[in-house]
Design an enzyme around this catalytic site. Structure first.
Site, PDB file in Angstrom:
ATOM      1  CB  CYS A  57       0.320   1.931   4.106  1.00  0.00           C
ATOM      2  SG  CYS A  57      -1.325   1.202   3.982  1.00  0.00           S
ATOM      3  CB  CYS A  92      -0.903  -0.043   1.231  1.00  0.00           C
ATOM      4  SG  CYS A  92      -1.752   1.483   1.611  1.00  0.00           S
TER       5      CYS A  92
END
Length: 108
Positions: A35, A32
């Site tokens: 993230c 991700c």
């Protein structure tokens, strides 16, 4: 000074629901991109609020039980719990100021 605690499904109940302090749960994934942008803010929150708030991070892919229990549909995701009650929920990238405001609303 506190640091972020890495947890798994096996530790979720103990670290989150049985905590004396409010707990910020950060759900993330290695693949991700957003993230990676949020992680430094999570570390800052743990250092700044460590005396009043426990901060844990949980990788979603190997931990489906906690992800399901917290109804996480996308990452990054944040859940703020106190006494087993969900106080705040956020999904998607969030900046440090937004994160600070989210926490300040419940700690001050």
């Amino acid at each position: 000074m506190s640091s972020v605690i890495k947890i798994t499904d096996a530790l979720f109940e103990q670290e989150v629901f049985n905590s004396e302090q409010p707990v910020l749960v950060y759900f993330w994934a290695s693949w991700c991109g957003p993230c990676r942008l949020v992680s430094p803010s999570i570390d800052w929150i743990a250092e700044t609020y460590g005396d009043r708030l426990k901060v844990v991070k949980l990788e979603v892919d190997p931990n489906p039980d906690a992800r399901s229990k917290c109804k996480v549909e996308g990452v990054p995701a944040i859940r703020l719990f106190k006494d087993k009650e969900l106080l705040e929920s956020s999904e998607g990238a969030i900046n440090k100021q937004q994160l600070k405001t989210l926490i300040d609303n419940h700690l001050n």
